[in-house]
Each structure stands twice: as C-alpha cells, then as structure tokens.
Scaffold this motif. Structure first.
Motif, PDB file in Angstrom:
ATOM      1  N   GLY A 162      34.619  21.493  58.159  1.00  0.00           N
ATOM      2  CA  GLY A 162      33.859  22.678  57.795  1.00  0.00           C
ATOM      3  C   GLY A 162      32.462  22.727  58.364  1.00  0.00           C
ATOM      4  O   GLY A 162      31.897  21.698  58.751  1.00  0.00           O
ATOM      5  N   ASP A 163      31.899  23.951  58.408  1.00  0.00           N
ATOM      6  CA  ASP A 163      30.507  24.104  58.805  1.00  0.00           C
ATOM      7  C   ASP A 163      29.605  23.648  57.652  1.00  0.00           C
ATOM      8  O   ASP A 163      30.085  23.222  56.593  1.00  0.00           O
ATOM      9  N   LYS A 164      28.319  23.746  57.825  1.00  0.00           N
ATOM     10  CA  LYS A 164      27.378  23.219  56.829  1.00  0.00           C
ATOM     11  C   LYS A 164      27.576  23.866  55.461  1.00  0.00           C
ATOM     12  O   LYS A 164      27.625  23.176  54.441  1.00  0.00           O
ATOM     13  N   THR A 165      27.721  25.178  55.417  1.00  0.00           N
ATOM     14  CA  THR A 165      27.875  25.856  54.133  1.00  0.00           C
ATOM     15  C   THR A 165      29.181  25.459  53.454  1.00  0.00           C
ATOM     16  O   THR A 165      29.234  25.267  52.228  1.00  0.00           O
ATOM     17  N   THR A 166      30.233  25.313  54.230  1.00  0.00           N
ATOM     18  CA  THR A 166      31.515  24.865  53.682  1.00  0.00           C
ATOM     19  C   THR A 166      31.374  23.480  53.073  1.00  0.00           C
ATOM     20  O   THR A 166      31.886  23.201  51.970  1.00  0.00           O
ATOM     21  N   ARG A 167      30.629  22.603  53.753  1.00  0.00           N
ATOM     22  CA  ARG A 167      30.481  21.231  53.267  1.00  0.00           C
ATOM     23  C   ARG A 167      29.545  21.149  52.058  1.00  0.00           C
ATOM     24  O   ARG A 167      29.570  20.169  51.317  1.00  0.00           O
ATOM     25  N   ASP A 168      28.734  22.175  51.843  1.00  0.00           N
ATOM     26  CA  ASP A 168      27.967  22.228  50.592  1.00  0.00           C
ATOM     27  C   ASP A 168      28.906  22.401  49.400  1.00  0.00           C
ATOM     28  O   ASP A 168      28.636  21.927  48.301  1.00  0.00           O
ATOM     29  N   ILE A 169      30.015  23.104  49.647  1.00  0.00           N
ATOM     30  CA  ILE A 169      31.005  23.336  48.590  1.00  0.00           C
ATOM     31  C   ILE A 169      32.036  22.218  48.546  1.00  0.00           C
ATOM     32  O   ILE A 169      32.472  21.793  47.482  1.00  0.00           O
ATOM     33  N   LEU A 170      32.408  21.722  49.730  1.00  0.00           N
ATOM     34  CA  LEU A 170      33.414  20.653  49.855  1.00  0.00           C
ATOM     35  C   LEU A 170      32.773  19.480  50.591  1.00  0.00           C
ATOM     36  O   LEU A 170      33.006  19.258  51.783  1.00  0.00           O
ATOM     37  N   PRO A 171      31.936  18.696  49.899  1.00  0.00           N
ATOM     38  CA  PRO A 171      31.125  17.667  50.581  1.00  0.00           C
ATOM     39  C   PRO A 171      31.917  16.534  51.208  1.00  0.00           C
ATOM     40  O   PRO A 171      31.387  15.822  52.066  1.00  0.00           O
ATOM     41  N   ASN A 172      33.161  16.369  50.827  1.00  0.00           N
ATOM     42  CA  ASN A 172      33.928  15.216  51.305  1.00  0.00           C
ATOM     43  C   ASN A 172      34.750  15.500  52.568  1.00  0.00           C
ATOM     44  O   ASN A 172      35.501  14.633  53.021  1.00  0.00           O
ATOM     45  N   ILE A 173      34.614  16.700  53.138  1.00  0.00           N
ATOM     46  CA  ILE A 173      35.393  16.995  54.342  1.00  0.00           C
ATOM     47  C   ILE A 173      34.564  16.713  55.593  1.00  0.00           C
ATOM     48  O   ILE A 173      33.343  16.566  55.533  1.00  0.00           O
TER      49      ILE A 173
END
Length: 369
Positions: free
Chosen positions: A227-238
């Motif tokens: 994921g991009d940065k915003t996605t990883r804010d929601i899904l930090p483990n990807i």
C-alpha cells in the motif's frame, strides 16, 4: 515450477467442462462468413455489396494454457480460417492430444483436418513469424515479454495485449458488502488470469471503514498486500507500494492498494498506469458510474461487477482467440467477429466512371437495398 505456471497448465474437469460448453455455444452462433453488411444501388443496374470473408491463415502462439487450443481451433474453423497452433513446451503433450482429437473430429466432416496444424519447436516458431506471405494474423497469448518478442520479430499483423493491469475502484458511495465480495473475486478467484485485478483504488472518505474488512478477507486467502502511505496508516503491517507496483502485472497473490481523494483521481491513475484491459467501479452513485464508464480508456469498463467477466466465453462468444487492448478493432475478447474481414463486390452492366464526370455527368442514386 511456479504456482502460476502450474495453474495455467492444469487442465482439470472444470476447465474442460467450460471449454466443451464454449464449443457448443459456438456451434449455435450464426455463421460469420458471407454476411452482407451493405447492399446498395450505386445507380440503376450497378449494385455494390460489402460481404464478410475469412482472414486466411492464423498463427496462434500461446504459452502454458492447453485449453487455449480447445478454444482457438473451433473459432478458426467456424470463421473459415486455417490455423497454425504453437504451444509452450510445458504444454506440448496436452496440445498434441487435443489437436489429434480435433483432427479426428474434422475427418468426419466436409472440412479438411489439415486446416488445423501444430508446430512444436522454437525454431518452427521463428520461421512462422517470418512467413508474412502466407500468414494473415499472429495472435500471441502469454507474458508481457513474450508478446513484445512476437511484436518485434514479425511483419505480420499482431493481435494481442502485452499487459493485464486491471483496476478496481471503490467509490465513496460504494456498498460495503458488494465491495468485499467483488474485490475478493476479482483478485483471488484466479490470480494468474489477465483479467484479475492488480491494483485496488479506494476513496479516502470511506477507506478507514472499508479497508480493514477487505484486507482481512484477502489476507485469509494468502493475498500479499502492498500500500501507499495512507493505506499503511490504516494497515500498518503491509508492505510499501512503489511506482513499480502500479505498473506491474503480478499474475499472483499480490495486490497493490492506493487511497485516492476523488473519482477523477481514480480515473487519472487508471488511464496513466493501466493497460487498457478491464477496470471496474463499485458505487451506488449512478452519475459517478456513468462518468467512470465514459472516461476510463479501456477495452472493458464495468460497474458493480468483477473484472473476471472479461472473457469471450462469459460474453457469449463461445470462446476467444485472445484479448486485444488496442484502440482499433477488434477490441476486448476477440471471438468470431474479430476473425473475419470483408470485401466489396460490385456488379454492373457496362457501367463506366466516365459517364459520372463532366458537364453531363450522371448522378449516383446511392439507394440502400
């Protein structure tokens, strides 16, 4: 052998069942040859027709999908074309048996079994690509590098697509249940297919609510998420998604995710990174869907359904020789209509062009009959 290659090679009862159903559907379709598309009086006694006819001889080169031989040969036969098949070395034994069976079937008909041929070696393939006097169309089915190789090594017209970078965009007006079901199907039902999604785009206003259940459903099926940065804010483990991921056809259990701020941003991303194959929007907003369907520049553009429907069999074509992502025709899954061309015939009675020029020129009637 990789997991993707094994899945492509495996000709199980389900693939075989679908292939047989496709042939029977093809049998019930109208004959595409000899159709009068235009029937027009140019002047009294001067009649023009545009009539469909076969392309000639097709060269179809495919990699590790033996069912392709079952799909392609009947399409060539029904459209009046000869076909030379070349499979990847991994599928050669299956294809030898399939072509043998097809020839046995043709031996009981008025159609010569010789119109279907199989070549087996790389050397024969290279010779095939140079036979521009005898072949009318080359159809490559395989990886991006394979299709590019074919395109760069022949003067024969080539029909095909180099990439299957398909997208699914979840709009701010999307239904949660539909979003989860369609995303899972579009990615996990058959990841090795060219119509499986490689990128998931999701509107920022619903991302925090929608992404966790979608991610859970995908990860339960061993899908690796990036994921991009915003996605990883929601899904930090990807894992982190880079520009490489937006332009990559994985054909595997990997999915890139990006958060976008608007429908326009989603369309811009798809038109920039996509391969013009198939893209879909999930939304309950009919206006947003209408804009997406009009503005995404792909062969297939869907609303509230999986990209996995991009298939000649599922379109009711019986089967397909391949999928074309070019802007000129044919486009999308190519069935019978993509394997015929047309010619103009004209019948007169001592008509000459001279009579239609000069001071006393006759007029054309141009009356459709």
């Amino acid at each position: 052998m990789s997991r993707q290659l094994y899945k492509r090679l495996r000709l199980d009862e389900y693939k075989l069942r679908d292939a047989i159903t496709g042939i029977r559907d093809l049998h019930n379709l109208a004959d595409p040859v000899g159709v009068v598309q235009i029937h027009r009086e140019i002047d009294a006694g001067l009649i023009m027709k545009r009539i469909t006819c076969p392309l000639g001889v097709l060269g179809v080169i495919f990699e590790a999908r033996p069912e392709a031989a079952i799909q392609i040969a009947p399409l060539a036969i029904k459209s009046g074309n000869g076909v030379i098949l070349k499979s990847g070395k991994e599928a050669k034994h299956s294809c030898e048996v399939i072509v043998k069976v097809i020839k046995q079937g043709l031996s009981n008909t008025i159609v010569s079994p010789d119109i279907v041929q199989l070549v087996k070696t790389r050397e024969e393939t290279l010779k095939l690509l140079k036979m521009d006097r005898f072949l009318d169309l080359i159809i490559p089915r395989g990886s991006k590098s394979f299709v590019r190789f074919v395109q760069e090594n022949t003067n024969i017209p080539v029909l095909g697509h180099a990439d299957g970078i398909c997208h699914l965009y979840i709009d701010k007006a999307a239904d949660m249940e539909k979003s989860v079901a369609i995303t899972v199907d579009a990615k996990a039902q058959y990841p090795a297919a060219c119509n499986a999604i490689e990128t998931l785009l999701i509107h920022s206003s619903i991302a925090y609510g929608f992404l966790p259940p979608i991610a859970a459903a995908l990860q339960s099926l061993n899908i690796e998420l990036r994921g991009d940065k915003t996605t990883r804010d929601i899904l930090p483990n990807i894992a982190v998604a880079t520009d490489y991921d937006w332009e990559t056809e994985y054909s595997d259990l990997i999915l890139a995710i990006k958060i976008v701020d608007s429908l326009e941003d989603a369309i811009t991303h798809i038109n920039h990174y996509g391969s013009k194959h198939t893209d879909t929007i999930i939304t309950e907003d009919s206006k947003a869907a209408e804009i997406f369907l009009a503005m995404v520049d792909s062969a297939g553009v869907y609303h509230n359904c999986s990209t996995r429907f991009a298939d000649g069999f599922r379109y009711g074509f019986g089967a397909e020789v391949g999928i074309s992502t070019q802007k000129t025709l044919p486009r999308g899954p190519v069935g019978l209509e993509g394997l015929v061309t047309y010619k103009y015939t004209m019948v007169g009675n001592a008509h000459i062009a001279l009579n239609y020029t000069g001071d006393n020129a006759k007029s054309f009637t141009h009356r459709d009959l």
